[in-house]
Write an enzyme that holds these catalytic residues in place. Structure first.
Site, PDB file in Angstrom:
ATOM      1  N   SER A 247       0.832  -1.202   0.000  1.00 18.62           N
ATOM      2  CA  SER A 247       0.000   0.000   0.000  1.00 18.62           C
ATOM      3  C   SER A 247       0.868   1.254   0.000  1.00 18.62           C
ATOM      4  O   SER A 247       1.980   1.265   0.551  1.00 18.62           O
ATOM      5  CB  SER A 247      -0.896   0.001   1.240  1.00 18.62           C
ATOM      6  OG  SER A 247      -1.495   1.267   1.440  1.00 18.62           O
TER       7      SER A 247
ATOM      8  N   TYR B 254      -2.464   0.014  10.042  1.00 19.86           N
ATOM      9  CA  TYR B 254      -2.618  -0.572   8.713  1.00 19.86           C
ATOM     10  C   TYR B 254      -1.305  -0.477   7.937  1.00 19.86           C
ATOM     11  O   TYR B 254      -0.832  -1.458   7.363  1.00 19.86           O
ATOM     12  CB  TYR B 254      -3.737   0.151   7.954  1.00 19.86           C
ATOM     13  CG  TYR B 254      -3.829  -0.257   6.500  1.00 19.86           C
ATOM     14  CD1 TYR B 254      -4.286  -1.521   6.138  1.00 19.86           C
ATOM     15  CD2 TYR B 254      -3.465   0.628   5.481  1.00 19.86           C
ATOM     16  CE1 TYR B 254      -4.376  -1.901   4.807  1.00 19.86           C
ATOM     17  CE2 TYR B 254      -3.547   0.254   4.149  1.00 19.86           C
ATOM     18  CZ  TYR B 254      -4.001  -1.000   3.818  1.00 19.86           C
ATOM     19  OH  TYR B 254      -4.078  -1.383   2.506  1.00 19.86           O
TER      20      TYR B 254
END
Length: 333
Positions: free
Chosen positions: A128, A153
């Site tokens: 990501s 995350y």
């Protein structure tokens, strides 16, 4: 080729699976169909894939390493596309253990699957843009220091990259990690800003605009993201002899857009003005993302084609028509 796709009912997972099936490949998909957002949307995505006889589905939690290793097709897989993950930066503040299980234990289970498979498939996995944190200098290069995550995350995604690096070193497992930059479009995720803003604007409801709108994002239309991922998935992997068989690539647009311009684009596509509530920066957010895509361009000829206005226009059209065509469950979004 025969592909194993984890997170096959997800936005990117279902989109790449359809592209692979359309290109004549076989796809074995796994997904646990969790309720992070309404399962009806995931089931609709699966329904599109199940029309193909070259598609098989196993309902399974990727973190269940024993079930994964017992997969009947384990030793016939050519390539693994590991896209299953617990998504969302803000939700990681509410339910951190879901991220540890899905993103870290799940990634480790996939690594072990590849290590124990008879013919060691190439592993392509989703990282990501969040790994760059809030200190990286735009455009973000894959060689930038990414050791200061600002959300759990992001930390789990960076941990995945490090685990992959270790497995490449220990077991010579060939791997490619893809850092996606804000992928959007039809069949997307209801928790993302473009979806929730469109929904609220069409309903005449107020949208929450964080950091007073002083943010930028590098938005990547789903077709461009899939074109890049297909190139990686179907071509011969580019590794240098004698070096670690683990590479990282950014998939983005390389054209960051301010949040206020982004909202204006949705207003133009919907034909309605947004009612906005300006709020402070949220924990875990970053002020800007911008992908350096030169490595993808050099190795795979990657070139994003869809502008934000065209992409948002396609999404808004899908959003409106899908609600009319869909059954009662899908209209809940």
């Amino acid at each position: 080729m025969k592909f194993l796709v984890t997170g096959v009912a997800g936005f990117i997972g279902s989109s790449i699976s359809k592209a692979l099936l359309d290109a004549g490949h076989d796809v074995i998909g796994i997904d646990n169909l969790n309720a992070y957002y309404d399962v009806a949307l995931k089931q609709e995505r699966l329904h599109r894939l199940q029309a193909s006889k070259a598609f098989q589905f196993h309902k399974m939690n990727v973190a269940d390493h024993e079930a994964l290793l017992a997969l009947p097709e384990r030793d016939s897989i050519d390539r693994v596309l590991h896209l299953a993950a617990q998504a969302g930066v803000r939700y990681s503040l509410e339910n951190p253990f879901a991220y540890a299980e899905s993103n870290m234990t799940g990634h480790l289970a996939v690594l072990e699957f590849c290590r124990r498979a008879a013919k060691a498939p190439l592993l392509i996995y989703a990282s990501s843009s969040s790994v760059y944190g809030d200190d990286a200098v735009a455009p973000f290069s894959e060689d930038a220091n990414v050791d200061r995550p600002v959300s759990l995350y992001a930390a789990t995604k960076r941990a995945d990259e490090l685990m992959s690096q270790a497995y490449a070193k220990l077991y010579d497992i060939r791997q490619i990690g893809v850092r996606f930059f804000t992928v959007y479009g039809p069949w997307g995720r209801p928790d993302m800003a473009y979806w929730s803003f469109t929904d609220r604007i069409l309903r005449g409801e107020t949208i929450r605009v964080f950091n007073g709108g002083k943010m930028k994002r590098d938005f990547t239309f789903i077709e461009d993201a899939i074109a890049g991922l297909m190139a990686i998935a179907t071509r011969r992997a580019i590794f240098v002899e004698g070096e670690l068989a683990h590479k990282l690539y950014n998939i983005g647009h390389n054209q960051p857009v301010s949040l206020m311009d982004f909202i204006a684009t949705i207003e133009a596509a919907t034909g309605q003005k947004a009612r906005m509530a300006l709020e402070p920066m949220q924990p875990g957010d970053v002020t800007e993302t911008c992908a350096d895509i030169s490595r993808m361009q050099a190795d795979y000829g990657y070139k994003p084609k869809v502008s934000l206005s065209d992409g948002i226009g396609q999404f808004v059209h899908w959003f409106r028509t899908q609600r009319v065509a869909a059954g009662p469950a899908l209209r809940r979004f």
